[in-house]
Design an enzyme around this catalytic site. Sequence first.
Site, PDB file in Angstrom:
ATOM      1  N   GLY A  16       8.261  -4.193   2.016  1.00 10.18           N
ATOM      2  CA  GLY A  16       9.124  -5.283   1.549  1.00 10.18           C
ATOM      3  C   GLY A  16       9.235  -5.331   0.029  1.00 10.18           C
ATOM      4  CG  ASN A  93       1.020  -7.316   8.554  1.00 13.39           C
ATOM      5  OD1 ASN A  93       1.792  -8.253   8.375  1.00 13.39           O
ATOM      6  ND2 ASN A  93      -0.268  -7.462   8.601  1.00 13.39           N
ATOM      7  CG  ASN A 226       6.704   8.007  10.319  1.00 14.51           C
ATOM      8  OD1 ASN A 226       7.028   8.662   9.331  1.00 14.51           O
ATOM      9  ND2 ASN A 226       6.693   6.694  10.328  1.00 14.51           N
ATOM     10  CB  CYS A 278       3.827   5.219   8.987  1.00 16.60           C
ATOM     11  SG  CYS A 278       4.689   3.846   8.252  1.00 16.60           S
TER      12      CYS A 278
HETATM   13  C1  UDX Z   1       5.199   8.378   5.957  1.00 15.83           C
HETATM   14  C2  UDX Z   1       6.583   9.049   6.018  1.00 15.83           C
HETATM   15  O1  UDX Z   1       6.591  10.204   5.180  1.00 15.83           O
HETATM   16  C3  UDX Z   1       7.645   8.064   5.589  1.00 15.83           C
HETATM   17  O2  UDX Z   1       8.926   8.637   5.728  1.00 15.83           O
HETATM   18  C4  UDX Z   1       7.549   6.813   6.456  1.00 15.83           C
HETATM   19  O3  UDX Z   1       8.473   5.832   6.044  1.00 15.83           O
HETATM   20  C5  UDX Z   1       6.149   6.234   6.411  1.00 15.83           C
HETATM   21  O4  UDX Z   1       5.185   7.223   6.756  1.00 15.83           O
HETATM   22  P1  UDX Z   1       3.467   7.787   4.021  1.00 15.83           P
HETATM   23  O5  UDX Z   1       2.517   7.505   5.127  1.00 15.83           O
HETATM   24  O6  UDX Z   1       3.642   6.755   2.964  1.00 15.83           O
HETATM   25  O7  UDX Z   1       4.935   8.055   4.607  1.00 15.83           O
HETATM   26  O8  UDX Z   1       3.050   9.138   3.271  1.00 15.83           O
HETATM   27  P2  UDX Z   1       3.247  10.705   3.570  1.00 15.83           P
HETATM   28  O9  UDX Z   1       3.607  11.346   2.299  1.00 15.83           O
HETATM   29  O10 UDX Z   1       4.111  10.956   4.712  1.00 15.83           O
HETATM   30  O11 UDX Z   1       1.748  11.173   3.898  1.00 15.83           O
HETATM   31  C6  UDX Z   1       1.050  10.768   5.071  1.00 15.83           C
HETATM   32  C7  UDX Z   1      -0.309  11.427   5.121  1.00 15.83           C
HETATM   33  O12 UDX Z   1      -0.194  12.831   5.392  1.00 15.83           O
HETATM   34  C8  UDX Z   1      -1.111  11.325   3.825  1.00 15.83           C
HETATM   35  O13 UDX Z   1      -2.460  11.041   4.114  1.00 15.83           O
HETATM   36  C9  UDX Z   1      -0.954  12.694   3.205  1.00 15.83           C
HETATM   37  O14 UDX Z   1      -2.002  13.014   2.345  1.00 15.83           O
HETATM   38  C10 UDX Z   1      -0.934  13.567   4.458  1.00 15.83           C
HETATM   39  N1  UDX Z   1      -0.271  14.879   4.230  1.00 15.83           N
HETATM   40  C11 UDX Z   1       1.069  14.935   3.946  1.00 15.83           C
HETATM   41  C12 UDX Z   1      -1.002  16.051   4.333  1.00 15.83           C
HETATM   42  O15 UDX Z   1      -2.213  16.013   4.596  1.00 15.83           O
HETATM   43  N2  UDX Z   1      -0.370  17.254   4.150  1.00 15.83           N
HETATM   44  C13 UDX Z   1       0.958  17.346   3.863  1.00 15.83           C
HETATM   45  O16 UDX Z   1       1.449  18.466   3.728  1.00 15.83           O
HETATM   46  C14 UDX Z   1       1.699  16.155   3.757  1.00 15.83           C
HETATM   47  P1  ADP Z   2       3.932  -2.969   5.157  1.00 16.46           P
HETATM   48  O1  ADP Z   2       3.236  -1.725   4.713  1.00 16.46           O
HETATM   49  O2  ADP Z   2       4.651  -2.791   6.464  1.00 16.46           O
HETATM   50  O3  ADP Z   2       4.811  -3.569   4.098  1.00 16.46           O
HETATM   51  P2  ADP Z   2       1.890  -4.961   4.589  1.00 16.46           P
HETATM   52  O4  ADP Z   2       0.698  -5.344   5.404  1.00 16.46           O
HETATM   53  O5  ADP Z   2       1.693  -4.348   3.253  1.00 16.46           O
HETATM   54  O6  ADP Z   2       2.798  -4.041   5.522  1.00 16.46           O
HETATM   55  O7  ADP Z   2       2.787  -6.262   4.353  1.00 16.46           O
HETATM   56  C1  ADP Z   2       3.156  -7.172   5.318  1.00 16.46           C
HETATM   57  C2  ADP Z   2       3.184  -8.574   4.690  1.00 16.46           C
HETATM   58  O8  ADP Z   2       3.745  -9.487   5.643  1.00 16.46           O
HETATM   59  C3  ADP Z   2       1.810  -9.145   4.328  1.00 16.46           C
HETATM   60  O9  ADP Z   2       1.782  -9.457   2.944  1.00 16.46           O
HETATM   61  C4  ADP Z   2       1.687 -10.424   5.200  1.00 16.46           C
HETATM   62  O10 ADP Z   2       1.032 -11.491   4.540  1.00 16.46           O
HETATM   63  C5  ADP Z   2       3.142 -10.774   5.456  1.00 16.46           C
HETATM   64  N1  ADP Z   2       3.357 -11.603   6.658  1.00 16.46           N
HETATM   65  C6  ADP Z   2       2.848 -11.426   7.903  1.00 16.46           C
HETATM   66  N2  ADP Z   2       3.288 -12.381   8.747  1.00 16.46           N
HETATM   67  C7  ADP Z   2       4.104 -13.198   8.029  1.00 16.46           C
HETATM   68  C8  ADP Z   2       4.902 -14.375   8.334  1.00 16.46           C
HETATM   69  N3  ADP Z   2       4.934 -14.894   9.567  1.00 16.46           N
HETATM   70  N4  ADP Z   2       5.610 -14.945   7.332  1.00 16.46           N
HETATM   71  C9  ADP Z   2       5.580 -14.419   6.069  1.00 16.46           C
HETATM   72  N5  ADP Z   2       4.877 -13.320   5.733  1.00 16.46           N
HETATM   73  C10 ADP Z   2       4.147 -12.710   6.684  1.00 16.46           C
END
Ligand code: UDX
Ligand code: ADP
Length: 465
Positions: A16, A93, A226, A278
């Site tokens: 967000g 989340n 993913n 993710c």
């Molecule tokens: C991922 C997706 O890439 C993104 O598109 C989606 O929106 C959210 O999930 P993220 O989890 O932020 O993003 O990071 P990413 O760069 O994908 O890495 C994920 C994990 O894989 C990390 O721990 C990274 O270190 C690991 N990784 C990635 C490897 O170990 N080797 C690689 O070659 C690439």
């Molecule tokens: P993401 O990586 O998906 O952004 P995070 O855990 O970092 O996930 O963020 C999710 C946010 O949503 C947290 O800061 C949490 O406090 C907020 N949240 C959860 N439930 C509610 C709700 N009902 N209203 C407003 N904020 C919320």
Amino acid sequence: MKKISNICCIGAGYVGGPTMSVIAHKCPDVKVTVVDINQKRIDLWNHENPDKLPVYEPGLSEIVFNSRGKNLFFSTDVDKAIDEADMIFISVNTPTKTYGKGKGQAADLKFIELCARNIARVATNDKIVVEKSTLPVRTAEAIKSILHNTGNNVRFEILSNPEFLAEGTAIEDLLHADRVLIGGDDTPSGQEAKNLLSAVYENWLPKERILQTNVWSSELSKLVANAFLAQRVSSINSISALCERTEANIAEVSRAIGHDSRIGAKFLNASVGFGGSCFQKDILNLVYIAKSFGLNEVADYWEQVIIMNDYQKTRFADNIISTMFNTVSGKKIVFYGWAFKKDTNDTRESAAIYVANLLLEEQANIVVYDPQVGEEQIYSDLDYLGTRSEEENRKLLKVTTDYMEATKDAHAIAILTEWDEFKTYDWNQIHDNMLKPAFVFDGRRMLDKAKMQEMGFDYYKIGES
Ligand code: UDX
Ligand code: ADP
């Protein structure tokens, strides 16, 4: 509705916060309000010191400071923001369930449901509701049902707009997205809503990159993207284990197969295992969904990606123990890195947590240094596993802000995150500080093996014998 002029986003987290900051930055005519129930988080988003923002991302603070107070606002007044907005993003989340049916696999949708109920209670005019959180397929259906059955006769249009940003490169990914996915109904009002959201992105992205689909395709595509990426990491990690037992070198194998244009070079870096909010969660969701339709072979196929990832983390810890003469009890092991990847302060599902936990079971003394992750977060990650008492975790594991001091009298260093700064350290000095033999276990393949050996280290690199 002709044009969106007021956007609200519920949830000021890793998705967000950066996403809305970029929208505000690129759409100066749109008022963007990011709300969260967590007062502390909102206070940090409003902090005057850029280093205090709750999310660390290269380039984020500049964008926030440019727009904040002009057309970008952070607040805990959720109801007011919902009331004023034409378009509401849900970005809360969706952790894996820790209880009940689907425990350990299905996503917990209680935060989403609370949001939907809140919107239904407050809204007095028509709204477009956009789901941004990673959600298992058919969540939009649940949101729709809540909104339509409990709303004050207000018309809601529900869209799915999954986020594909990767942490650490969020701003770049948002500014130059490969694609934006917008899922919605094919009805005239659904089409209008899709076009209105598309127009927001068209402020900075070419229209060809904005793909419109039905809601379920959009939700499923996020999980599948993913799962495919994580599968590549697990695939290369499985081969790293084989390379360590043979004369093959994982870097050479990665390069050789990555040159095949059908395979491609990205996401072939062997590591101590993938982490992040993710990959694991989305695959588990896919597994859960497949099982719930009786597709057991499909579920098993994807589950293997997780099994391989768990194996890689365990294998790394086991190698540390066996190399250090089968005991790490009372030995000082320095962890370089705790975040799940470089350039983020996010630690969710980080391999470091699991490797630390396994070594603590063997009574190792761990000292952690991470440039962006603080003590409170590290202890909270460990305590969450519930393997031992909080007291014991604090006794066995310490956190430091001095990466050099930490290496004094250390038996080993384990590299868990690929922070660039680790490459620039004075490794000769580190070697002098350490007890001999001085072990380095490189879980991110960062350092030059020949140079490390020349300096006198016993150096182990994932994927090389
Ligand atoms: C991922 C997706 O890439 C993104 O598109 C989606 O929106 C959210 O999930 P993220 O989890 O932020 O993003 O990071 P990413 O760069 O994908 O890495 C994920 C994990 O894989 C990390 O721990 C990274 O270190 C690991 N990784 C990635 C490897 O170990 N080797 C690689 O070659 C690439
Ligand atoms: P993401 O990586 O998906 O952004 P995070 O855990 O970092 O996930 O963020 C999710 C946010 O949503 C947290 O800061 C949490 O406090 C907020 N949240 C959860 N439930 C509610 C709700 N009902 N209203 C407003 N904020 C919320």
